[in-house]
Structure formats: structure tokens, C-alpha cells
Design an enzyme around this catalytic site. Structure first.
Site, PDB file in Angstrom:
ATOM      1  N   SER A 155       0.816  -1.221   0.000  1.00 16.35           N
ATOM      2  CA  SER A 155       0.000   0.000   0.000  1.00 16.35           C
ATOM      3  C   SER A 155       0.849   1.270   0.000  1.00 16.35           C
ATOM      4  CB  SER A 155      -0.946   0.007   1.200  1.00 16.35           C
ATOM      5  OG  SER A 155      -0.224   0.034   2.415  1.00 16.35           O
ATOM      6  N   ASP A 171       1.600   0.039   8.014  1.00 17.93           N
ATOM      7  CA  ASP A 171       2.997  -0.402   7.965  1.00 17.93           C
ATOM      8  C   ASP A 171       3.575  -0.187   6.563  1.00 17.93           C
ATOM      9  OD1 ASP A 171       1.881  -2.432   6.459  1.00 17.93           O
ATOM     10  OD2 ASP A 171       2.131  -3.977   7.974  1.00 17.93           O
ATOM     11  N   ASP A 207       5.754  -2.097   3.776  1.00 18.54           N
ATOM     12  CA  ASP A 207       6.372  -3.335   3.296  1.00 18.54           C
ATOM     13  C   ASP A 207       7.678  -2.962   2.609  1.00 18.54           C
ATOM     14  OD1 ASP A 207       4.250  -5.156   4.036  1.00 18.54           O
ATOM     15  OD2 ASP A 207       3.072  -4.218   2.446  1.00 18.54           O
ATOM     16  N   ASP A 216       7.629  -3.972   7.803  1.00 21.27           N
ATOM     17  CA  ASP A 216       7.814  -5.405   7.582  1.00 21.27           C
ATOM     18  C   ASP A 216       8.948  -5.593   6.583  1.00 21.27           C
ATOM     19  OD1 ASP A 216       5.683  -5.805   9.242  1.00 21.27           O
ATOM     20  OD2 ASP A 216       4.294  -6.486   7.695  1.00 21.27           O
ATOM     21  N   LYS A 238     -10.455   0.210  -1.019  1.00 18.63           N
ATOM     22  CA  LYS A 238      -9.785  -0.363   0.151  1.00 18.63           C
ATOM     23  C   LYS A 238     -10.563  -0.046   1.427  1.00 18.63           C
ATOM     24  CE  LYS A 238      -5.322  -0.402   2.517  1.00 18.63           C
ATOM     25  NZ  LYS A 238      -3.948   0.140   2.557  1.00 18.63           N
ATOM     26  N   TYR A 280     -11.759  -7.820   3.551  1.00 19.33           N
ATOM     27  CA  TYR A 280     -10.388  -7.473   3.146  1.00 19.33           C
ATOM     28  C   TYR A 280      -9.428  -8.350   3.949  1.00 19.33           C
ATOM     29  CZ  TYR A 280      -6.492  -4.238   1.961  1.00 19.33           C
ATOM     30  OH  TYR A 280      -5.334  -3.663   1.498  1.00 19.33           O
TER      31      TYR A 280
END
Length: 560
Positions: A82, A93, A95, A147, A208, A217
Site C-alpha cells: 500500500s 505499515d 512493506d 515489515d 480499500k 479485506y
């Protein structure tokens, strides 16, 4: 796209107006982060990029490379998900993929980089999961959750200008590195394939939020995850390349709820590549033919991002798209409001009977892993329940609910692990349990599945039996086959529960009474008379006390 656009017309004045009201509502709903948080993210990523280079440098020196060779080895981070798509919200978070040269092994990621993270300024938590399908380190730096994934390329150095689009960088990599690279490669390819990135981002932000509010989701539970929703939005953008977000959203729901599944959604034709790896192909692979809503990733090797979808989750997703289409139609003609689209789900009011799956341990760290293991297998329970003749839908909720209970005796520990929570247990503090023999803290995560039962047949009399012993017993067996399962430390309970006896923590204050005045017992708890689970071992199916024989549950009163 794989077909020509449906329309290349410019947006109408009405569509532009609808888009303006949509963006105003998205701001009102708090989907955009503040400028301060955005700056913090950029600063943290800059610091992390430097840390990765330092990590590579240290490992190269340990492996005997010269100072100059170690300094030249490089190392680079790539964001995906995202954040890279530009649709992240406050607190989301990041990624982040760490790409390193061939001198650095995956073991170094967990034995060298993870300890470096723990010592890094601003870090508040670090948790490595080396045995995960995609090995990962979760951390929080200056309040920003990150992450980290790891990919080792077959290169002596990682140049600053490195891009991941070239399929040849996948050569001579192990499977886990190919998987780790996949997230970044797919995200970049989606952005490359949409005609207008700004319109795509605005539209995806809307979809979303809608999917999250409607509780559909979650890839792991069996719904669509973030990548799948992004690809659906990207496909509609390809079909209407000149549309604005309001136009994309109105067409999105109409097209998706009428889509002819299992016709796949493709952003481009599936391509062959340089590796001897499996590419999604329903003509060749029977398991690919079984995919119910195939949405195929655009980067090589092409994979189905929705292989977890079940009969129930497909039906629920389609129903939600149909509901949304009706709302957006009213918005377009001026009789509806965007806030209706984002109304909260009604999952805990929707069904008369639910299954509660309870995972428990006595350790916070262990609970994180145990609950994650149970969650990752929930969709398999859903699929087994779908095979029961009298069950039309087995509807899983998209997340678990974590609770911590302080117990003063062995009996209370056992009760907490079984979901039999009294007011006394709820209110007790940790200090009150210290020194109590057999007592201690119990960490509990509960998951819920709503059951839609077939209507009672004409002429049928008396209560009906709903035998779910096989799917639930098989599920508990399967969960306990986890490599790290320890029977004396981990509990797993499956029990059925009436809607009127669902735990109060599932509902917002005063929400339950306002939504329908459901009858409550005096205690308001799930262990009221005639609904107390039988006393059995912690790791067995716990049916209600109304059973005709072992695990052959008669739900009473009868269904209507």
C-alpha cells in the site's frame, strides 16, 4: 490491458462533481496521513537504507572480503504494497524489501540484521519469523511499523540504479527469494499498467476503505487481499482510461458483481520467462482450475493472488459488490451519500449461530505465533463446513480478537482458555494473581465464523440436528500438526454460540442494543445456563450442552 477499452470518453461534469464529493468523504473518513507522518516515514526509510548498506558491509567483512569490496557491495531497499501504491493510511505499515548481493545469506538477515535493528535508534519492537512462507522481520521505528523481507541476488554488488523489472534477476535464486521479490515486482508492474496513476490511487483508496469497513479485506481468511483489490481497480482503470475516480468506482461495482467467474482478471497476457518455475495455467494444472475468483499477478512468474477464496467468501464478496453498486447508483443521481458506502459491516448481527475458535497460551510471544498459525488454517475449516449439507454459508470474520486474562486458579485458567469468561476473571488484575498456586496469565485469541443454515423444509417438525463434528475435529487435528505445537502449552477450542450470547467485546458501546435489542442474559456472558460448554480437554471440540450424542449437535430452538 488484455482487451481494448470499453470507453475512452472524457469524464462528464457530473462525474467530476461525484469525484469531488468522494475525495471530501475520504478525507473526512481519515484515510490520508498527516504531512508530519509522511515526513517521518521518509526519514525512517532513509535511515533504514543506510542500515541495510551497513549490514551488507559487516557481513562481507565477516566473509573475508576486503574493505573496498565490502564497501562497494551495496544493498538497497524497495518498498511495495500500500505504501508503494500510494494508498496507505495513518499508522499503516511499510512493506520493505532488502535486496543484498550474493555474499549475504538469509541466515545473516536473522543473525546479523535483526540484532542490528534491536540496537537501532528509535526501535520499539523487533520480531523475526525465519520459518514463514516468506521469511520476515517485523519492527517499529519511530512509531512507523515496517515489515522487512529479504532477497539475495546472484550479483557481487547491488548498484544504486538497480531495478527489479528484468526477469533475468530471478536466475539462480532460491524459491523464497523469488517469492520475496514478487511483492515489489507486482506492485511496480501494476503502477506501470494503469493509464493514470492518480485516478488509480484515488479509486483504490475508496475500494480499500469500503472492503475494510465491510469486513471483506483479508487474503489469509479467504477474501481478497490488498494486491487483489488493487488489480481489480487497475483493470477497471484500463477499461476506462480517461475516467475520473467517481466514474471508475461506479463502474467497478457493476462490473465486478456481474463478472463471469472463473474467467480470470488479467492486466496483461501471461508471459513465459527464464526460470523453470510454475506459471498459472488452468489448462495444465487441476489446482489452478479450482480457483474460484482468479485474479492473476502481472509480473513473472504469473500467480493467482486469490487462491484462498472459498465458495462462501466468493458469495459474500459478490453480495457486497451488488449492495455497493446500488448505493453508488444513488450517489450518482444525487439521492445517496458516500458515507453509506463506508457503513460498518453487520457480521455479528447477521447470523443466528456462530462458531468461536479459541487459541490460547500462557505467553505473549508464543500466543502471537500460535494464533497466527490457527488463523492461517481457518479457511480450511470454512471449506470443510461448506461440505455440510445443511450449511449454505460459512462466513469467517476477517480478524481475531485478542484478550488477556489474569486467573487465580487452575480452574480459572481452564475456563479462560475455553471462552467461559466471568466478570470476576475480566476484572482481576495481574497483581491479584501473583503467588496464587495454579494461577497465571492466559492470552486468548478468538476467531468467529457465522453459519447460514438452510431454511426449514415444509412439513418438517421438531428441532434439526447440525452435525459439524467431522469438520471441527479434523480442523483441530490439522492445527495440532504444526511443527512447533506443544500440547501442554497451547490450547485450541471450537464451540458453537448463539448470536445473543456473543461476547460484549465484539460490540461498540450501546451499539448492540441500538441494532436490535437482542435479548441478553443477566450476566451477558457466553456461559449462561444451557449454553455452558461441556467440561472436556482443552484441545477438543466443545459443543453446547444440548447434544444428542458426542459431537452431534442439536441446535435449539429449531431454525425457521
Amino acid at each position: 490491458g488484455v482487451t481494448k477499452p470499453i470507453s475512452t470518453l472524457e469524464p462528464t461534469k457530473q462525474e467530476r462533481g461525484v469525484t469531488e464529493t468522494l475525495m471530501a468523504e475520504l478525507r473526512n473518513q481519515g484515510t490520508f496521513e498527516s504531512e508530519e507522518e509522511a515526513r517521518t516515514r521518509e526519514l525512517v526509510l532513509g535511515r533504514v537504507a543506510g542500515l541495510v548498506k551497513k549490514f551488507v558491509y559487516q557481513v562481507c567483512l565477516q566473509h573475508g572480503l576486503s574493505e573496498s569490496a565490502a564497501a562497494a557491495a551495496g544493498g538497497k531497499i524497495f518498498t511495495f504494497g500500500s505504501y508503494r501504491l500510494g494508498v496507505h493510511g495513518p499508522g499503516a505499515d511499510i512493506d520493505t524489501l532488502c535486496v543484498v548481493p550474493k555474499h549475504v545469506a538469509r541466515e545473516d538477515f536473522f543473525t546479523v540484521f535483526e540484532p542490528m535493528l534491536r540496537e537501532f535508534e528509535g526501535v520499539s519492537e523487533v520480531s523475526g519469523v525465519p520459518e514463514a512462507y516468506v521469511p520476515i522481520i517485523k519492527t517499529k521505528i519511530s512509531g512507523i511499523a515496517i515489515d522487512f523481507l529479504f532477497a539475495r541476488l546472484a550479483l557481487a554488488t547491488i548498484p544504486e540504479e538497480l531495478e527489479l523489472r528484468d526477469d533475468n534477476i530471478l536466475r539462480n535464486l532460491d524459491e523464497r527469494c523469488v517469492r520475496s521479490l514478487g511483492g515489489s515486482r507486482v506492485t511496480d508492474e501494476i503502477l506501470r499498467l494503469v493509464p493514470n496513476v492518480g485516478v488509480f490511487r484515488d479509486s483504490l483508496r475508496c475500494i480499500k476503505l469500503w472492503a475494510q469497513r465491510r469486513a471483506i479485506y483479508s487474503n489469509v481468511i479467504g477474501f481478497l487481499g490488498g494486491v487483489a483489490w488493487a488489480m481489480l481497480v487497475a483493470r477497471i482503470c484500463q477499461l476506462y482510461p480517461n475516467a475520473v475516480a467517481g466514474g471508475i468506482i461506479s463502474r467497478f461495482f457493476t462490473i465486478i458483481h456481474q463478472w463471469n467467474w472463473p474467467q480470470p482478471v488479467l492486466l496483461k497476457q501471461i508471459e513465459e520467462g527464464p526460470l523453470n518455475v510454475r506459471v498459472w495455467n488452468p489448462k495444465l494444472y487441476p489446482s489452478d482450475r479450482a480457483h474460484r475468483m482468479p485474479i492473476i499477478t502481472p509480473a513473472y512468474p504469473a500467480m493467482c493472488s486469490t487462491h484462498n477464496v472459498t465458495k462462501s467468501t466468493q458469495l459474500i464478496t459478490t453480495q457486497e459488490c451488488k449492495r455497493a453498486a446500488g448505493i453508488v447508483d444513488r450517489i450518482v443521481v444525487g439521492t445517496g451519500d458516500w458515507s453509506e458506502l463506508f457503513a460498518k459491516h453487520d457480521f455479528f448481527y447477521k447470523y443466528r449461530y456462530y462458531l468461536q475458535i479459541i487459541a490460547s497460551t500462557a505467553s505473549a510471544d508464543l500466543q502471537l505465533k500460535w494464533a497466527g498459525t490457527v488463523e492461517s488454517r481457518l479457511r480450511l475449516l470454512v471449506m470443510k463446513l461448506e461440505l455440510v449439507d445443511t450449511i449454505d454459508i460459512a462466513h469467517p470474520f476477517v480478524k481475531g480478537f485478542d484478550k488477556t486474562y489474569h486467573c487465580a486458579s487452575v480452574e480459572e485458567v481452564d475456563a479462560a482458555a475455553r471462552g467461559e469468561i466471568t466478570d470476576i476473571i475480566t476484572k482481576r488484575t495481574k497483581e491479584e494473581c501473583e503467588g496464587k498456586e495454579g494461577g497465571g496469565t492466559v492470552y486468548v485469541t478468538s476467531f468467529f465464523i457465522g453459519l447460514e443454515i438452510q431454511p426449514k423444509k415444509a412439513g418438517a417438525v421438531g428441532p434439526r440436528k447440525l452435525d459439524i463434528s467431522y469438520p471441527t475435529t479434523e480442523f483441530t487435528k490439522m492445527v495440532k500438526m504444526w511443527d512447533h505445537y506443544e500440547e501442554d502449552k497451547m490450547g485450541i477450542i471450537v464451540r458453537h454460540i448463539k448470536s445473543t450470547l456473543l461476547p460484549d467485546y465484539l460490540f461498540e458501546q450501546d451499539d448492540r442494543q441500538a441494532k436490535g435489542g437482542l435479548k441478553r442474559t443477566k450476566s451477558g456472558k457466553a456461559n449462561a445456563k444451557n449454553d455452558t460448554p461441556n467440561k472436556k480437554r482443552r484441545c477438543e471440540l466443545i459443543p453446547s450442552s444440548r447434544t444428542s450424542s458426542r459431537y452431534n449437535i442439536t441446535l435449539s430452538p429449531p431454525f425457521f
